[in-house]
Design a protein around this motif. Structure first.
Motif, PDB file in Angstrom:
ATOM      1  N   ALA A  18      -1.196  -0.582   9.134  1.00 43.26           N
ATOM      2  CA  ALA A  18      -1.150   0.108   7.843  1.00 43.26           C
ATOM      3  C   ALA A  18      -1.236   1.616   8.084  1.00 43.26           C
ATOM      4  O   ALA A  18      -2.172   2.090   8.731  1.00 43.26           O
ATOM      5  N   PRO A  19      -0.286   2.383   7.587  1.00 38.80           N
ATOM      6  CA  PRO A  19      -0.263   3.835   7.856  1.00 38.80           C
ATOM      7  C   PRO A  19      -1.553   4.558   7.458  1.00 38.80           C
ATOM      8  O   PRO A  19      -2.008   5.424   8.198  1.00 38.80           O
ATOM      9  N   ASP A  20      -2.161   4.205   6.326  1.00 39.27           N
ATOM     10  CA  ASP A  20      -3.392   4.882   5.906  1.00 39.27           C
ATOM     11  C   ASP A  20      -4.516   4.658   6.914  1.00 39.27           C
ATOM     12  O   ASP A  20      -5.252   5.588   7.254  1.00 39.27           O
ATOM     13  N   ARG A  21      -4.650   3.437   7.403  1.00 42.93           N
ATOM     14  CA  ARG A  21      -5.723   3.154   8.364  1.00 42.93           C
ATOM     15  C   ARG A  21      -5.440   3.834   9.697  1.00 42.93           C
ATOM     16  O   ARG A  21      -6.354   4.355  10.335  1.00 42.93           O
ATOM     17  N   LEU A  22      -4.194   3.861  10.115  1.00 45.14           N
ATOM     18  CA  LEU A  22      -3.843   4.522  11.365  1.00 45.14           C
ATOM     19  C   LEU A  22      -4.109   6.026  11.263  1.00 45.14           C
ATOM     20  O   LEU A  22      -4.663   6.627  12.181  1.00 45.14           O
ATOM     21  N   ARG A  23      -3.745   6.627  10.138  1.00 42.90           N
ATOM     22  CA  ARG A  23      -4.005   8.057   9.953  1.00 42.90           C
ATOM     23  C   ARG A  23      -5.506   8.333   9.903  1.00 42.90           C
ATOM     24  O   ARG A  23      -5.979   9.323  10.474  1.00 42.90           O
ATOM     25  N   ALA A  24      -6.267   7.474   9.228  1.00 47.61           N
ATOM     26  CA  ALA A  24      -7.715   7.674   9.134  1.00 47.61           C
ATOM     27  C   ALA A  24      -8.359   7.575  10.517  1.00 47.61           C
ATOM     28  O   ALA A  24      -9.206   8.405  10.874  1.00 47.61           O
ATOM     29  N   LEU A  25      -7.958   6.588  11.303  1.00 47.26           N
ATOM     30  CA  LEU A  25      -8.509   6.461  12.656  1.00 47.26           C
ATOM     31  C   LEU A  25      -8.118   7.664  13.501  1.00 47.26           C
ATOM     32  O   LEU A  25      -8.942   8.200  14.247  1.00 47.26           O
ATOM     33  N   SER A  26      -6.878   8.113  13.375  1.00 52.18           N
ATOM     34  CA  SER A  26      -6.437   9.299  14.119  1.00 52.18           C
ATOM     35  C   SER A  26      -7.286  10.510  13.762  1.00 52.18           C
ATOM     36  O   SER A  26      -7.674  11.280  14.639  1.00 52.18           O
ATOM     37  N   ALA A  27      -7.578  10.675  12.473  1.00 50.64           N
ATOM     38  CA  ALA A  27      -8.413  11.806  12.042  1.00 50.64           C
ATOM     39  C   ALA A  27      -9.799  11.712  12.670  1.00 50.64           C
ATOM     40  O   ALA A  27     -10.355  12.721  13.113  1.00 50.64           O
ATOM     41  N   ARG A  41      -7.670  16.041   6.385  1.00 48.32           N
ATOM     42  CA  ARG A  41      -6.802  16.059   7.575  1.00 48.32           C
ATOM     43  C   ARG A  41      -5.579  15.158   7.426  1.00 48.32           C
ATOM     44  O   ARG A  41      -4.571  15.389   8.077  1.00 48.32           O
ATOM     45  N   THR A  42      -5.704  14.133   6.599  1.00 47.37           N
ATOM     46  CA  THR A  42      -4.594  13.180   6.471  1.00 47.37           C
ATOM     47  C   THR A  42      -3.744  13.419   5.233  1.00 47.37           C
ATOM     48  O   THR A  42      -2.644  12.867   5.133  1.00 47.37           O
ATOM     49  N   GLY A  43      -4.266  14.197   4.287  1.00 52.83           N
ATOM     50  CA  GLY A  43      -3.546  14.404   3.036  1.00 52.83           C
ATOM     51  C   GLY A  43      -3.671  13.244   2.073  1.00 52.83           C
ATOM     52  O   GLY A  43      -2.977  13.192   1.063  1.00 52.83           O
ATOM     53  N   MET A  44      -4.561  12.298   2.388  1.00 51.50           N
ATOM     54  CA  MET A  44      -4.767  11.153   1.506  1.00 51.50           C
ATOM     55  C   MET A  44      -5.771  11.513   0.420  1.00 51.50           C
ATOM     56  O   MET A  44      -6.651  12.345   0.652  1.00 51.50           O
ATOM     57  N   PRO A  45      -5.680  10.875  -0.729  1.00 49.91           N
ATOM     58  CA  PRO A  45      -6.745  11.029  -1.721  1.00 49.91           C
ATOM     59  C   PRO A  45      -8.070  10.532  -1.119  1.00 49.91           C
ATOM     60  O   PRO A  45      -8.079   9.601  -0.308  1.00 49.91           O
ATOM     61  N   ALA A  46      -9.177  11.138  -1.517  1.00 53.43           N
ATOM     62  CA  ALA A  46     -10.492  10.784  -0.960  1.00 53.43           C
ATOM     63  C   ALA A  46     -10.778   9.294  -1.121  1.00 53.43           C
ATOM     64  O   ALA A  46     -11.326   8.656  -0.212  1.00 53.43           O
ATOM     65  N   ARG A  47     -10.385   8.725  -2.241  1.00 54.02           N
ATOM     66  CA  ARG A  47     -10.628   7.297  -2.500  1.00 54.02           C
ATOM     67  C   ARG A  47      -9.890   6.436  -1.473  1.00 54.02           C
ATOM     68  O   ARG A  47     -10.438   5.477  -0.940  1.00 54.02           O
ATOM     69  N   ASP A  48      -8.637   6.792  -1.175  1.00 61.52           N
ATOM     70  CA  ASP A  48      -7.852   6.037  -0.192  1.00 61.52           C
ATOM     71  C   ASP A  48      -8.403   6.216   1.217  1.00 61.52           C
ATOM     72  O   ASP A  48      -8.416   5.278   2.016  1.00 61.52           O
ATOM     73  N   ALA A  49      -8.846   7.430   1.527  1.00 61.39           N
ATOM     74  CA  ALA A  49      -9.431   7.688   2.850  1.00 61.39           C
ATOM     75  C   ALA A  49     -10.683   6.845   3.038  1.00 61.39           C
ATOM     76  O   ALA A  49     -10.872   6.237   4.101  1.00 61.39           O
TER      77      ALA A  49
END
Length: 188
Positions: A18-27, A41-49
């Motif tokens: 899942a792209p959101d989880r991969l980006r969060a782990l990368s961050a 760092r990921t540009g995701m909404p705080a709730r999604d992060a």
């Protein structure tokens, strides 16, 4: 399945697909320690992060300690090592003869704890190692470049060279945005 048939390795690959989880782990790996930092760092909404971090925590690749989020990359390395050991054990079973034994010998020479210590110079041996890596990708599944890189980092720190070798030798193919497995051994 292939080298990644270990249930933990498959579960972790699914978790990181899942792209959101991969980006969060990368961050997290790059130093973010709070949900807000991950979001920034990921540009995701705080709730999604936060949702991605919580899912990573349930999957065992992140942990919350004293109000900070920390990555657990060792969980990936351990799953890959277990999958590689499982694969090597299957190859070394008494029924495995000839080519299977040679494959196991090459893998023992060039992999330590599931990670490539050196990509063989000799093409025949390099093909054995690349075939082993290619089995981490399911035939028929399309992967984004970040997804491919995440899988390849579990095998080798120079994921770009490994990805290029897989494409050059016909194990993976690509278009402008996706990669897919197009060659190699398929376990049945």
């Amino acid at each position: 399945m292939g080298a990644m048939s270990d249930p933990d390795a498959l579960r972790l690959l699914g978790l990181l697909s899942a792209p959101d989880r991969l980006r969060a782990l990368s961050a997290l790996v790059l130093g973010a320690r709070t949900g807000e930092e991950v979001a920034a760092r990921t540009g995701m909404p705080a709730r999604d992060a936060l949702a991605a971090l919580e899912r990573l925590e349930r999957g065992g690749v992140a942990v919350r300690e004293e109000g900070e989020w920390l990555p657990r990359p060792e969980a990936l390395r351990e799953a890959v090592a277990r999958a590689a050991e499982s694969r090597a054990a299957r190859v070394e079973e008494p029924a495995a003869e000839g080519a299977g034994r040679e494959e196991a010998k090459v893998l023992r020479s060039f992999l330590r704890e599931g990670r490539i210590v050196a990509l063989p110079v000799q093409r025949a041996k390099r093909m054995v190692v690349l075939d082993h890596v290619a089995r981490a990708f399911e035939p028929g599944v399309r992967y984004s470049e970040p997804e491919v890189n995440a899988v390849l980092r579990a095998f080798h720190s120079d994921h770009a060279s490994l990805r290029r070798a897989l494409v050059d030798e016909g194990f993976l193919d690509r278009d402008s945005a996706r990669y897919w497995r197009c060659g190699g051994t398929v376990d049945v």
